[in-house]
Design a protein around this motif. Structure first.
Motif, short mmCIF file in Angstrom:
data_model
loop_
_atom_site.label_atom_id
_atom_site.label_comp_id
_atom_site.label_asym_id
_atom_site.label_seq_id
_atom_site.Cartn_x
_atom_site.Cartn_y
_atom_site.Cartn_z
N LEU A 130 0.94 -1.35 0.06
CA LEU A 130 -0.08 -0.04 -0.19
C LEU A 130 0.80 1.26 0.07
N ASP A 131 2.03 1.33 0.68
CA ASP A 131 2.65 2.48 0.99
C ASP A 131 3.51 2.53 -0.55
N ARG A 132 3.76 1.57 -1.07
CA ARG A 132 4.69 1.65 -2.35
C ARG A 132 3.57 2.22 -3.46
N ALA A 133 2.35 1.88 -3.42
CA ALA A 133 1.34 2.27 -4.51
C ALA A 133 1.05 3.65 -4.14
N ARG A 134 1.35 4.15 -2.72
CA ARG A 134 1.06 5.62 -3.02
C ARG A 134 2.18 6.36 -2.95
N GLY A 135 3.40 5.90 -3.13
CA GLY A 135 4.70 6.70 -3.14
C GLY A 135 5.27 6.93 -1.95
N GLU A 136 4.78 6.25 -0.99
CA GLU A 136 5.36 6.77 0.43
C GLU A 136 6.49 5.74 0.83
N ALA A 137 7.10 4.67 -0.05
CA ALA A 137 8.00 3.79 0.18
C ALA A 137 8.46 3.64 -1.15
N PRO A 138 9.99 3.38 -1.14
CA PRO A 138 10.78 2.97 -2.16
C PRO A 138 9.98 1.79 -3.06
N ASP A 139 9.91 1.88 -4.30
CA ASP A 139 9.55 0.83 -5.20
C ASP A 139 10.43 0.28 -6.32
N PRO A 140 11.47 -0.18 -6.01
CA PRO A 140 12.54 -0.55 -6.94
C PRO A 140 12.10 -1.68 -7.81
N ARG A 141 12.48 -1.67 -9.30
CA ARG A 141 12.01 -2.41 -10.32
C ARG A 141 13.31 -3.20 -10.82
N ALA A 142 13.25 -4.25 -10.93
CA ALA A 142 14.41 -5.16 -11.62
C ALA A 142 14.49 -4.82 -13.26
N TRP A 143 15.54 -4.59 -13.63
CA TRP A 143 15.90 -4.32 -15.02
C TRP A 143 15.29 -5.51 -15.91
N VAL A 144 14.73 -5.13 -17.25
CA VAL A 144 14.36 -6.18 -18.07
C VAL A 144 15.65 -6.88 -18.75
N ASN A 145 16.03 -8.14 -18.44
CA ASN A 145 17.31 -8.71 -19.18
C ASN A 145 16.77 -9.10 -20.62
N LEU A 146 17.16 -8.57 -21.80
CA LEU A 146 17.06 -9.37 -23.07
C LEU A 146 17.61 -10.21 -23.36
#
Length: 206
Positions: free
Chosen positions: A47-63
């Motif tokens: 919920l905090d990530r969805a509202r931008g209140e917590a970091p939401d790191p994403r993994a890079w797409v490896n082609l």
């Protein structure tokens, strides 16, 4: 779905609905300590990530380093033009993959997987393989389709084609040439090179 934020089990969703919680606003109005005890901390973190209140790191797409894609045809292809119609889809995917790698296609290989013989005792028909080798690497799907059409015009299909497979592991990782503001078709070195590639595809390497 609220619980889908945290990937929670179905019983969590049923519990929230039983509590009358149907929106994010209603969920945020509940005491956080009580939610954490009942549903675990993952729901609050999501919920905090969805509202931008917590970091939401994403993994890079490896082609993938090599391109290998298959396409099952909607109907069996008996002619080269019918094969080309399906191959265009794979060529567009190939060009997108090459551009994502900041490269251009230097060569690729198309396999046509054929329909099995009608008699039970007959063996599988081996795939027809066509190889495209470019004098100058390209990321132009239309140009690749022109070369493939020339090759298909002289290819004998052993049987109707049901599936296509396009492979490429020959990629030129060089920067694409700068385009001209007012290009003159047929008057550049690239135009002569493409003509040579087309003649080679039609008449053979020799």
């Amino acid at each position: 779905h609220l619980v889908a934020l945290a990937g929670g089990p179905a019983d969590h969703a049923q519990a929230l609905q039983g509590m009358g919680v149907h929106t994010l606003a209603q969920l945020r109005a509940l005491p956080r300590a009580g939610l954490a005890r009942r549903f675990g901390p993952a729901l609050l973190q999501a919920l905090d990530r969805a509202r931008g209140e917590a970091p939401d790191p994403r993994a890079w797409v490896n082609l993938p380093e090599a391109f290998d894609a298959r396409l099952e045809l909607h109907a069996r292809a008996d002619t080269g033009e019918q094969v080309l119609h399906g191959a265009r889809v794979l060529l567009e995917r190939l060009v997108a993959w090459a551009r994502a790698h900041r490269g251009r296609v230097r060569g690729c290989r198309l396999e046509m997987l054929h329909e099995r013989g009608r008699r039970a005792e007959s063996a599988d028909v081996p795939p027809t393989v066509l190889r495209l080798d470019l004098a100058v690497p390209s990321d132009d799907a239309a140009h690749l389709a022109v070369l493939l059409r020339e090759r298909l015009a002289h290819a004998a299909l052993a049987a109707p084609t049901l599936e296509l497979r396009l492979r490429c592991d020959d990629l030129a990782r060089t920067e694409a040439p700068s385009g001209e503001l007012f290009p003159v078709h047929g008057g550049t070195h690239e135009g002569y090179t493409r003509l040579l590639e087309r003649l080679q595809a039609r008449l053979g390497a020799q």
